[in-house]
Design an enzyme around this catalytic site. Structure first.
Site, PDB file in Angstrom:
ATOM      1  CB  SER A  17       5.807   2.741  -6.043  1.00  0.00           C
ATOM      2  OG  SER A  17       5.989   2.241  -7.546  1.00  0.00           O
ATOM      3  CG  HIS A  41       9.409   0.719  -4.485  1.00  0.00           C
ATOM      4  ND1 HIS A  41       9.666  -0.011  -3.602  1.00  0.00           N
ATOM      5  CD2 HIS A  41       8.335   0.115  -5.235  1.00  0.00           C
ATOM      6  CE1 HIS A  41       9.512  -1.383  -4.045  1.00  0.00           C
ATOM      7  NE2 HIS A  41       8.637  -1.302  -5.162  1.00  0.00           N
ATOM      8  CG  ASP A  43       7.956  -0.971  -8.442  1.00  0.00           C
ATOM      9  OD1 ASP A  43       8.122  -1.716  -8.012  1.00  0.00           O
ATOM     10  OD2 ASP A  43       6.984  -0.113  -8.405  1.00  0.00           O
ATOM     11  CG  MET A  45       8.323  -4.448 -13.533  1.00  0.00           C
ATOM     12  SD  MET A  45       6.485  -4.255 -13.883  1.00  0.00           S
ATOM     13  CE  MET A  45       5.954  -3.555 -12.139  1.00  0.00           C
ATOM     14  CG  HIS A  74      10.287  -4.518  -6.096  1.00  0.00           C
ATOM     15  ND1 HIS A  74       8.927  -4.188  -6.153  1.00  0.00           N
ATOM     16  CD2 HIS A  74      10.632  -5.780  -6.165  1.00  0.00           C
ATOM     17  CE1 HIS A  74       8.476  -5.369  -6.298  1.00  0.00           C
ATOM     18  NE2 HIS A  74       9.171  -6.331  -6.247  1.00  0.00           N
ATOM     19  CG  MET A  76       8.912  -7.089  -9.804  1.00  0.00           C
ATOM     20  SD  MET A  76       7.489  -6.095  -9.666  1.00  0.00           S
ATOM     21  CE  MET A  76       8.744  -4.425  -9.581  1.00  0.00           C
ATOM     22  CG  MET A 144       5.311  -8.590  -4.232  1.00  0.00           C
ATOM     23  SD  MET A 144       5.667  -6.764  -4.325  1.00  0.00           S
ATOM     24  CE  MET A 144       4.467  -6.405  -5.518  1.00  0.00           C
ATOM     25  N   GLY A 149       3.430  -6.482 -11.396  1.00  0.00           N
ATOM     26  CA  GLY A 149       3.348  -6.117 -12.826  1.00  0.00           C
ATOM     27  C   GLY A 149       2.878  -4.792 -13.177  1.00  0.00           C
ATOM     28  CG  PHE A 150       0.336  -3.960 -14.772  1.00  0.00           C
ATOM     29  CD1 PHE A 150       0.748  -3.396 -15.795  1.00  0.00           C
ATOM     30  CD2 PHE A 150       0.291  -5.452 -14.750  1.00  0.00           C
ATOM     31  CE1 PHE A 150       1.130  -3.832 -17.022  1.00  0.00           C
ATOM     32  CE2 PHE A 150       0.477  -6.026 -16.004  1.00  0.00           C
ATOM     33  CZ  PHE A 150       0.997  -5.509 -17.064  1.00  0.00           C
ATOM     34  CG  ASP A 182       5.456  -2.730  -3.974  1.00  0.00           C
ATOM     35  OD1 ASP A 182       4.530  -2.071  -4.210  1.00  0.00           O
ATOM     36  OD2 ASP A 182       6.383  -3.129  -4.601  1.00  0.00           O
ATOM     37  N   GLY A 183       1.989  -2.700  -2.810  1.00  0.00           N
ATOM     38  CA  GLY A 183       0.882  -2.906  -3.735  1.00  0.00           C
ATOM     39  C   GLY A 183      -0.598  -2.548  -2.972  1.00  0.00           C
ATOM     40  N   GLY A 184      -1.280  -1.593  -3.524  1.00  0.00           N
ATOM     41  CA  GLY A 184      -2.574  -1.234  -3.055  1.00  0.00           C
ATOM     42  C   GLY A 184      -2.561  -0.496  -1.574  1.00  0.00           C
ATOM     43  N   GLY A 204       2.255   3.911  -4.828  1.00  0.00           N
ATOM     44  CA  GLY A 204       2.271   4.142  -6.188  1.00  0.00           C
ATOM     45  C   GLY A 204       1.145   5.283  -6.350  1.00  0.00           C
ATOM     46  CB  SER A 205      -2.397   4.507  -7.187  1.00  0.00           C
ATOM     47  OG  SER A 205      -1.966   3.459  -8.286  1.00  0.00           O
TER      48      SER A 205
HETATM   49  C1  DX5 Z   1       3.664  -3.722  -8.465  1.00  0.00           C
HETATM   50  C2  DX5 Z   1       4.891  -2.940  -7.857  1.00  0.00           C
HETATM   51  C3  DX5 Z   1       4.237  -1.604  -7.074  1.00  0.00           C
HETATM   52  C4  DX5 Z   1       3.383  -0.749  -7.575  1.00  0.00           C
HETATM   53  C5  DX5 Z   1       2.801  -0.088  -6.434  1.00  0.00           C
HETATM   54  O1  DX5 Z   1       4.307  -4.560  -9.241  1.00  0.00           O
HETATM   55  O2  DX5 Z   1       5.952  -3.607  -7.454  1.00  0.00           O
HETATM   56  O3  DX5 Z   1       5.444  -1.036  -6.331  1.00  0.00           O
HETATM   57  O4  DX5 Z   1       3.823   0.049  -8.370  1.00  0.00           O
HETATM   58  O5  DX5 Z   1       1.840   0.565  -7.023  1.00  0.00           O
HETATM   59  P1  DX5 Z   1       0.344   0.814  -6.301  1.00  0.00           P
HETATM   60  O6  DX5 Z   1       0.687   1.564  -5.005  1.00  0.00           O
HETATM   61  O7  DX5 Z   1      -0.415   1.740  -7.135  1.00  0.00           O
HETATM   62  O8  DX5 Z   1      -0.273  -0.592  -6.142  1.00  0.00           O
HETATM   63 ZN    ZN Z   2       7.508  -2.566  -6.182  1.00  0.00          ZN
END
Ligand code: DX5
Ligand code: ZN
Length: 227
Positions: A17, A41, A43, A45, A74, A76, A144, A149-150, A182-184, A204-205
């Site tokens: 991401s 991916h 994102d 928003m 994606h 949002m 999710m 959001g972040f 998706d997420g964490g 992402g991270s």
């Molecule tokens: C959150 C996004 C994710 C996010 C994933 O709203 O949809 O794609 O960027 O980032 P990490 O892997 O750091 O949770």
């Molecule tokens: Zn996403």
């Protein structure tokens, strides 16, 4: 299946991401990751569906020449029907809308008509039952595992039960559907989400904030495949 999607729904796929990346060097970052990843991916928003603003079709078009991988947008956004065509034209291979957004059934039909793969996402507090009526109309279900959001938020383990339930529903009623999460997602959570039934792992991270993003993507795949 999109020509850029190399995998079957049973195979683990890794989707970096870019939200967690340095936006000033996205082209080189995607080129570096190309051999170790499957989807990219993206994102999107709108500052309304979620309290953040990220990227639009112009960035997707600019990035398209820098990756051979499936572009997984994606969305949002509150009104996905206002934006789908622009992302499809920009080079999205897949567009995922949220089941909590406006005019979901019509948005799915619009995306289908545009010739892209179609995904449906659900927030951590939305039950699996909310997407079941659409299983036959989509290519991807995106669970999710953080509130959208972040980047950089902690994985919510309570979603694992929902992943298991959706895996069963997909296996029974729609075996061609990809189950994405998706997420964490990182070295600590990857094996658990695959064991629960997810097959496309957005990270992402765990990739872009690692000292060695290419090595991190490879390690994440190994960890996921060990489940
Ligand atoms: C959150 C996004 C994710 C996010 C994933 O709203 O949809 O794609 O960027 O980032 P990490 O892997 O750091 O949770
Ligand atoms: Zn996403």
């Amino acid at each position: 299946m999109s020509p850029r999607d190399p995998g079957s729904p049973a195979a683990v796929r890794i989707a970096p991401s870019i939200l967690a990346a340095d936006f000033a060097s996205l082209g080189p970052a995607l080129r570096q990751l190309d051999p170790a990843t499957d989807w990219v991916h993206l994102d999107v928003m709108d500052g309304h569906f979620v309290p953040n603003l990220t990227l639009g079709p112009a960035l997707v078009a600019s990035l398209r020449p820098h990756s051979s991988r499936l572009f997984d947008c994606h969305l949002m956004v509150t009104d996905p029907r206002h934006h789908l065509e622009a992302f499809a034209r920009a080079g999205a291979d897949s567009c995922t809308v949220h089941v909590e957004a406006h005019e979901v059934g019509a948005a799915i039909a619009d995306a289908r008509a545009l010739g892209v793969r179609v995904g449906l996402a659900l927030n951590p507090d939305t039950p699996a039952s909310a997407v079941l009526d659409h299983l036959g109309d989509v290519d991807v279900i995106l669970v999710m595992s953080v509130f959208p959001g972040f980047a950089g938020q902690a994985f919510i383990p309570e979603v694992l039960g929902k992943v298991r339930d959706l895996r069963d529903e997909i296996d029974t009623h729609a075996p061609r559907v990809d189950l994405e999460i998706d997420g964490g997602i990182d070295q600590d959570t990857a094996a658990d989400v695959v064991a629960a039934g997810a097959r496309v792992l957005v990270a992402g991270s765990a990739i872009f904030r690692a000292a060695d993003p290419l090595g991190a993507a490879r390690a994440l795949r190994q960890r996921a495949q060990s489940a």
